[in-house]
Structure formats: structure tokens, C-alpha cells
Design an enzyme around this catalytic site. Structure first.
Site, PDB file in Angstrom:
ATOM      1  N   GLU A   1       1.612   2.010   7.457  1.00 43.55           N
ATOM      2  CA  GLU A   1       2.822   1.869   6.523  1.00 43.55           C
ATOM      3  C   GLU A   1       4.008   2.180   7.056  1.00 43.55           C
ATOM      4  O   GLU A   1       5.199   1.604   6.702  1.00 43.55           O
ATOM      5  CB  GLU A   1       2.711   2.833   5.029  1.00 43.55           C
ATOM      6  CG  GLU A   1       1.464   2.148   4.245  1.00 43.55           C
ATOM      7  CD  GLU A   1       1.660   0.678   3.698  1.00 43.55           C
ATOM      8  OE1 GLU A   1       2.822   0.298   3.692  1.00 43.55           O
ATOM      9  OE2 GLU A   1       0.653  -0.105   3.497  1.00 43.55           O
TER      10      GLU A   1
ATOM     11  N   ASP B   1       8.576  -3.997  -2.591  1.00 43.76           N
ATOM     12  CA  ASP B   1       9.458  -4.297  -1.314  1.00 43.76           C
ATOM     13  C   ASP B   1       9.945  -5.666  -1.388  1.00 43.76           C
ATOM     14  O   ASP B   1       9.692  -6.426  -2.676  1.00 43.76           O
ATOM     15  CB  ASP B   1       8.421  -4.064  -0.251  1.00 43.76           C
ATOM     16  CG  ASP B   1       7.199  -5.110  -0.137  1.00 43.76           C
ATOM     17  OD1 ASP B   1       7.080  -5.959  -1.045  1.00 43.76           O
ATOM     18  OD2 ASP B   1       6.825  -5.282   1.059  1.00 43.76           O
TER      19      ASP B   1
ATOM     20  N   TYR C   1       8.548   3.131  -1.935  1.00 44.92           N
ATOM     21  CA  TYR C   1       7.656   2.077  -1.668  1.00 44.92           C
ATOM     22  C   TYR C   1       6.351   2.605  -0.914  1.00 44.92           C
ATOM     23  O   TYR C   1       5.334   2.442  -1.214  1.00 44.92           O
ATOM     24  CB  TYR C   1       8.096   0.883  -0.752  1.00 44.92           C
ATOM     25  CG  TYR C   1       7.086  -0.086  -0.281  1.00 44.92           C
ATOM     26  CD1 TYR C   1       6.656  -1.069  -0.871  1.00 44.92           C
ATOM     27  CD2 TYR C   1       6.955   0.166   1.074  1.00 44.92           C
ATOM     28  CE1 TYR C   1       5.668  -1.741  -0.352  1.00 44.92           C
ATOM     29  CE2 TYR C   1       5.772  -0.514   1.432  1.00 44.92           C
ATOM     30  CZ  TYR C   1       5.299  -1.710   0.858  1.00 44.92           C
ATOM     31  OH  TYR C   1       4.217  -2.219   1.337  1.00 44.92           O
TER      32      TYR C   1
END
Ligand code: SF4
Length: 354
Positions: free
Chosen positions: A41, A142, A124
């Protein structure tokens, strides 16, 4: 006409079904290890999947656990990050991992809220890690998800406004199933990455085409609605490749607390005039080597690179006494972490030597 709660359940069902049949085989989708999901991520922030894959694989091989990453020196971290850009991500990730390792006995927080207290983890990323690694029913939002939701629900408000984002966070949350919400978050991201493109969405192949309100209105690319584009500011900068008679180049390591903390750079200035003034005591004169274009936030920067080969007798010149750097054999630059434009300068010099 707006979408009912039964429509929303249908969107979730269709998207999940489509995701299981069509998802791309990505290395971080073979693991439940929260550390590895965290790595993916962070790398995926502002970087494309295809670029991330080899970096992720190399990283996981070298730092297989949170402990191995947290205990590594920052120079090693930057070496394994070199080329991914936005080095601040790597530095903050390292700080966060050290915090988890030392203060939380290696236990990565399991909720989005707790994850957000770590450096480098925004709403996020926290949602992605918590939902994918720990199954928390928490949404992600996002650019991809914003595009899909504004299209499916035909949200006509400006997506730069916090009030619009609040609506979109709520919509994203309303689509999450109780079981495996991380799959739904990934399904949304996958749809954005593989079908619901910004300019040419592949609606005929889309699993939710029958419910998509933008499609019904034949206005898919009108969404998301954005404010008028901010004008980019043009900047010109100058850098110097200084080479000595041993085939070495002069490089300067940036202070840890600056924008390029810990990275190596060729000496650089705001413009050519300042560069030439700084090196006026050097002979021969610097000559133009190459020009590079790159973007940084709202700036479009042209970096003009000059080059000067320093004769042996000039090695003790005043210019070098004023600078904090060192001579590095050109070959050794391969193992150093540079910001992207300076890595390109080093690569051009190496290419010349082949
Ligand atoms: S129908 Fe088209 S615009 Fe609507 S979500 Fe699917 S791909 Fe995107």
C-alpha cells in the site's frame, strides 16, 4: 432517480463476483501478512502497479518481516526504495515500522483509526490495510474509487470540496459487505484500474453497467467533476557534473531533515547564472551536458545539467572546499539512492562509459 439500498446491494454483489473472476494476479494478493500488505500500500501510493511489482518482490525478499525492516539502517532502506520516487514515503514508513517494532512490540494496529496515528498512513492507506489485512469494515477512497462512485451515483458536485468527499466516503462505506470488506475495496480499485478509465471507460464490459447513472445519462467522462486546472509554474534549475581524472564524480549527500533527506545529488542551483558564478574560479569552463524535465507538485522543472572535467591540479580548488560532498567512482553510483532527475544524470554518465 437515485439508487436504492437494494441497488447498492446489487452493486456490491456484482462487483465482488466480477472481482473474483477477473482480478489480476498481483504478488501482494497472495498474502494475509499485514506487514506485506502495508509495504504494497505504501509503494502503490502515487506509483503504478507495474512499476511497484519488482520493487515489492525485491523488498519482501530483503526485508521479509517488520522487525528486519525496522532494524535496518536508513541508507539500506533508501537503496531498496531507489527509483520509486517520493522518498518521503520510505522515510515515514521506516519511522512508523520502528514505532510499531519498539513501542507496540511488533503488533501492527488492526483498525483504520489506530493505523492513522502512524507516520505516512492517511485515511486511504489506513482503510486499505485495516480492511484487507484485518477484515475491518472500513472504506477506501482514492482517485479510482472517486471516479467510479461519482459515475455510478452521478455525483455532480466538485470532488475537490470536502463536503463532496464526505458524501463519497459515506457511499464507499455503504457498499461494504459484512464479510471480507477488503475484497470489496479491492474490487472497486480493480474496476478503476482495469475498466472504468478516466477518458475511455469500457462500459460494455462493466459488471455494474446496468446500474451506473452516468452511463444511463451518456455522460460517463463528465464525472468526476473537478475545479478548473491549476496552472503549472515553470522553473529552471541547474546542476553540475564534476568529474576528476580518476573517473570519479562529485556527489553531495543531503541532510536528513530536508526534502531530499539522505539522498545523493549532484551539486545544484536555482539557475544557470548562480551555478556559473559559483564555479567561476574553475577552469576549464563548464559545458552544457543535458536537460531534464520533471514535475514536482505544481512546478514543471527544467533541470539544465552542465559538466566540467577537473584537471588533477585543481582538485584542491576553493569551490570544493566550500561544498560538503565526496568523490565517488562512477560505477558505485549504481548502488546509491538519488532523486529521480539526479539518477537520470548518473545513468547518462554510466551509459556513456559503456
Ligand atoms: S458503466 Fe462505465 S462509467 Fe459506469 S462504472 Fe462501469 S465502466 Fe465506469
Amino acid at each position: 432517480m437515485s439508487l436504492t439500498s437494494s441497488d447498492r446491494r446489487s452493486i456490491t454483489r456484482k462487483l465482488l463476483h466480477w472481482y473474483f473472476l477477473n482480478k489480476r494476479d498481483l504478488p501482494w494478493r497472495h498474502t494475509n501478512d499485514p506487514f506485506k500488505i502495508w509495504v504494497s500500500e505504501i509503494m502503490l501510493q502515487q506509483t503504478q502497479v507495474a512499476t511497484v511489482i519488482p520493487y515489492y518482490q525485491r523488498w519482501i525478499k530483503h526485508f521479509p518481516t517488520l522487525a528486519s525492516f525496522a532494524s535496518a539502517p536508513s541508507s539500506e532502506i533508501l537503496r531498496y526504495w531507489a527509483g520509486l520516487g517520493y522518498y518521503r514515503r520510505a522515510r515515514m514508513f521506516h519511522q512508523a515500522a520502528q514505532h510499531v517494532h519498539k513501542k507496540l512490540k511488533g503488533a501492527i494496529p488492526r483498525t483504520a483509526e489506530a493505523l492513522r496515528s502512524l507516520p505516512g498512513i492517511g485515511r486511504y492507506t489506513a482503510g486499505a490495510i485495516a480492511s484487507i489485512a484485518f477484515g475491518e469494515k472500513t472504506p477506501v477512497l482514492d482517485g479510482n474509487v472517486i471516479r467510479i462512485l461519482t459515475r455510478i451515483f452521478a455525483i455532480a458536485q466538485d470532488v475537490a470540496l470536502p463536503s463532496t468527499l464526505d458524501i463519497l466516503w459515506e457511499l464507499a462505506a455503504s457498499l461494504l459487505p459484512d464479510q471480507n470488506p477488503g475484497d470489496m475495496n479491492q474490487a472497486l480499485m480493480e474496476l478503476g484500474a482495469t475498466l472504468c478509465f478516466p477518458w475511455n471507460p469500457r462500459c460494455p464490459q462493466c459488471p455494474v453497467k446496468a446500474l451506473c447513472m452516468a452511463r444511463k445519462k451518456k455522460k460517463t467522462t463528465v464525472f468526476p467533476v473537478r475545479p478548473k486546472k491549476e496552472k503549472y509554474e515553470k522553473l529552471e534549475m541547474a546542476a553540475l557534473v564534476l568529474q576528476n581524472s580518476h573517473g570519479e564524480v562529485w556527489l553531495e549527500k543531503q541532510r536528513d531533515d530536508g526534502r531530499w533527506g539522505g539522498l545523493w545529488m549532484f551539486p545544484f542551483w536555482e539557475n544557470k547564472k548562480t551555478l556559473l558564478k559559483e564555479i567561476e574560479d574553475l577552469r576549464p569552463r563548464a559545458t552544457f551536458f543535458l536537460a531534464l524535465q520533471h514535475g514536482y507538485t505544481k512546478y514543471r522543472i527544467t533541470l539544465k545539467v552542465y559538466r566540467l572535467r577537473l584537471p588533477r591540479k585543481k582538485m584542491e580548488c576553493r569551490f570544493l572546499k566550500r561544498r560538503h560532498g565526496r568523490w565517488v567512482p562512477l560505477e558505485k553510483t549504481r548502488g546509491l539512492a538519488f532523486p529521480s532527475p539526479h539518477r537520470k544524470i548518473a545513468a547518462s554518465l554510466l551509459a556513456e562509459n559503456i
